[in-house]
Design a protein around this motif. Structure first.
Motif, PDB file in Angstrom:
ATOM      1  N   ASP A 180       0.029 -36.936 -10.783  1.00 24.76           N
ATOM      2  CA  ASP A 180      -0.788 -36.272 -11.798  1.00 24.76           C
ATOM      3  C   ASP A 180      -0.489 -36.930 -13.127  1.00 24.76           C
ATOM      4  N   ASP A 181      -1.029 -36.383 -14.190  1.00 22.91           N
ATOM      5  CA  ASP A 181      -0.816 -37.008 -15.497  1.00 22.91           C
ATOM      6  C   ASP A 181       0.634 -36.843 -15.947  1.00 22.91           C
ATOM      7  N   ASP A 182       1.024 -35.612 -16.238  1.00 23.47           N
ATOM      8  CA  ASP A 182       2.395 -35.279 -16.619  1.00 23.47           C
ATOM      9  C   ASP A 182       2.820 -34.080 -15.787  1.00 23.47           C
ATOM     10  N   ILE A 183       3.991 -34.154 -15.202  1.00 26.41           N
ATOM     11  CA  ILE A 183       4.441 -33.045 -14.368  1.00 26.41           C
ATOM     12  C   ILE A 183       5.904 -32.727 -14.686  1.00 26.41           C
ATOM     13  N   THR A 184       6.259 -31.484 -14.398  1.00 23.96           N
ATOM     14  CA  THR A 184       7.635 -31.031 -14.515  1.00 23.96           C
ATOM     15  C   THR A 184       8.075 -30.503 -13.159  1.00 23.96           C
ATOM     16  N   VAL A 185       9.215 -30.979 -12.701  1.00 22.84           N
ATOM     17  CA  VAL A 185       9.796 -30.455 -11.463  1.00 22.84           C
ATOM     18  C   VAL A 185      10.668 -29.269 -11.864  1.00 22.84           C
ATOM     19  N   GLY A 186      10.264 -28.074 -11.420  1.00 25.52           N
ATOM     20  CA  GLY A 186      10.972 -26.877 -11.856  1.00 25.52           C
ATOM     21  C   GLY A 186      10.949 -25.785 -10.813  1.00 25.52           C
ATOM     22  N   THR A 187      10.666 -24.554 -11.250  1.00 26.77           N
ATOM     23  CA  THR A 187      10.669 -23.384 -10.371  1.00 26.77           C
ATOM     24  C   THR A 187       9.304 -22.709 -10.435  1.00 26.77           C
ATOM     25  N   VAL A 188       8.722 -22.483  -9.252  1.00 27.29           N
ATOM     26  CA  VAL A 188       7.425 -21.825  -9.137  1.00 27.29           C
ATOM     27  C   VAL A 188       7.487 -20.855  -7.963  1.00 27.29           C
ATOM     28  N   GLY A 189       7.215 -19.572  -8.219  1.00 22.83           N
ATOM     29  CA  GLY A 189       7.117 -18.584  -7.135  1.00 22.83           C
ATOM     30  C   GLY A 189       8.341 -18.523  -6.245  1.00 22.83           C
ATOM     31  N   GLY A 190       9.520 -18.606  -6.819  1.00 25.60           N
ATOM     32  CA  GLY A 190      10.745 -18.537  -6.032  1.00 25.60           C
ATOM     33  C   GLY A 190      11.165 -19.858  -5.411  1.00 25.60           C
TER      34      GLY A 190
END
Length: 487
Positions: A136-146
């Protein structure tokens, strides 16, 4: 199904499967409701779902392996957050997932997802050898929905974006981790590949720590590290080969590997600039360039901790752990071209140097029997042909225990030997500046006594040796000389 304009949420649960048509929970006022589709033992098929600023959650389970529990997306998914969870596969046959957040938990993803405007992502793939490929253009690897970070069983993780921000970790059980685009650390980050390669194709920045565990895999940095914002510490706990192909500006650095550590990435030469460096002395080799703790050039070799004196481990062409041991360094004591190398044939102190005065083969060595100035010949001939301003006198007189010294002040001074005549008398020319160029000093080679004809230090430029004889020996030698015999 369409909302009532009050932005109510829609929730559908099924014991088996769900096949949903178009779902829209966005109200005319712009307020949206959530969409939640779930099965206990079956698949979910969905056409276009528009949840606006709300979330879409689709989950499917399977009781037995015989049940297909796939999630199939046949059109656009529009929401602030999209979370897809299944015990089976995710298939996207058409449409685009347009959301700020995307969380995925699945056995596998059948094909790379078509997404747009994804800012935050988290994924867990449970299938063996199933990969997570995302761009994708810019992404962050983080926490989503647990879900936190990105995890695969044995599949690779491939992320491509203009900028990838790491707010969580990436872990595989043997799959490669490939990162395309600028990586930005927003917290201390760990990458575990456990046997797969870890490759940072783009630059890395961010004032946080980076920890890498590649197991038997290789680690490569193909671009600059820390040039826009210096990294904290870098710990490479396990790896085979480590390659740095750009500027590497970080804090304390430790590299534990088994293969080779180099700054040559297919001809692109990297440069270390680290606060400290510890490397594994049990590895194969290291060939580095750079600055350690602010020290560059030859001095950096003493700043690296780990191997000591192993020529397979070098920095700035110097052997690590010892004073610069560059074989091409003219100051290297082992460089055969170093004039101070005792093995250098041009070193005047080299015993094999023909110009070394101590070389027994040096024709100018007085101990060389082939030296015409050697003391082994006739003393009177020696001095008469040498051109030196000395006289081959005094000669010992027969039966005496004293020698008259000549040439000093125009008068002879008698030196009396209290212990009788010595075996050998050496006459030496004084080299000290003097108004008297023929002053001598005498030394007894069989005795510790030393007689000087004047006070002060002397340096010897030439000498002759005489053997005192008694009257009987003198008569015999004179007779031999008359008969042409060699005394």
């Amino acid at each position: 199904v369409q909302g009532n304009g009050k932005a109510g949420s829609i929730q559908i649960q099924s014991a088996t499967g769900i096949l949903a048509g178009e779902i829209d929970t966005q109200s005319v006022s712009g307020v949206s409701g959530n969409v939640d589709l779930s099965t206990e033992d079956g698949a979910v098929g969905a056409k276009k779902i528009n949840a606006g600023s709300a979330s879409i959650v689709i989950s499917s389970s399977e009781v037995t392996e015989a049940t297909a529990a796939n999630i199939t997306l046949e059109d656009d998914m529009i929401a602030k957050s999209v979370i897809l969870k299944t015990d089976d596969a995710i298939n996207q046959t058409n449409g685009v997932i347009s959301a700020n957040e995307l969380g995925i938990e699945a056995e596998k993803i059948s094909n790379e997802l078509n997404t747009s405007n994804i800012d935050l992502i988290a994924a867990e793939l449970l299938g063996l050898d199933d990969s997570f490929i995302f761009s994708d253009d810019d992404i962050t690897v983080g926490t989503v929905g647990g879900l936190s970070g990105i995890t695969t069983d044995n599949g690779l993780v491939r992320l491509a974006a203009d900028q990838i921000v790491f707010d969580e970790n990436i872990s595989t059980q043997g799959g490669k981790i490939l990162l395309f685009g600028q990586s930005l650390l927003s917290r201390n980050t760990v990458f575990n590949s456990n046997g797969g390669d870890i490759a940072f194709v783009g630059p890395i920045d961010g004032g946080f720590d980076l920890e890498l565990n590649a197991g038997s895999g290789n680690i490569s940095f193909s671009n600059n590290v820390g040039t826009q914002e210096k990294l904290g510490s870098v710990k490479i706990n396990t790896a085979n080969d480590v390659v740095i192909g750009g500027d590497f500006i970080v804090g304390d650095t430790s590299v534990h590997y088994t293969g080779d550590f180099s700054v040559d990435n297919d001809g692109v030469i990297g440069f270390l600039n680290v606060d400290s460096l510890l490397i594994n002395p049990e590895a194969n080799s290291a060939s580095l360039k750079g600055k350690i703790a602010g020290v560059e050039g030859q001095g950096a070799a003493l700043e690296v901790r780990g191997p000591v004196g192993d020529p397979d481990f070098t920095i700035n062409n110097c052997v690590i752990g010892v004073a610069c041991f560059n074989p091409n360094n003219p100051n290297n004591p082992n460089n055969p071209n170093n004039p101070n190398n005792p093995n250098n044939p041009n070193n005047p102190n080299n015993p094999n140097n023909p110009n070394n005065p101590n070389n027994p083969n040096n024709p100018n060595n007085p101990n060389n029997p082939n030296n015409p100035n050697s003391g082994s010949g006739n003393e009177e001939e020696l001095f008469s042909t040498s051109g030196l301003p000395v006289e081959a006198e005094p000669r010992p007189t027969s039966g005496t225990s004293s020698i008259a010294q000549s040439g000093v002040g125009g008068e002879g001074t008698e030196i009396v030997y209290s212990k009788g005549l010595p075996d050998v008398i050496v006459v030496m020319q004084q080299r000290r500046p003097s108004s008297n160029p023929v002053a001598y000093q005498y030394s007894n080679f069989g005795n510790t006594e030393l007689w000087d004809n004047a006070s002060g230090a002397y340096s010897v430029s030439s000498f002759a040796a005489f053997r005192p004889i008694n009257e009987k020996q003198e008569n015999t030698e004179n007779e031999n000389h008359t008969q042409g015999k060699k005394p």
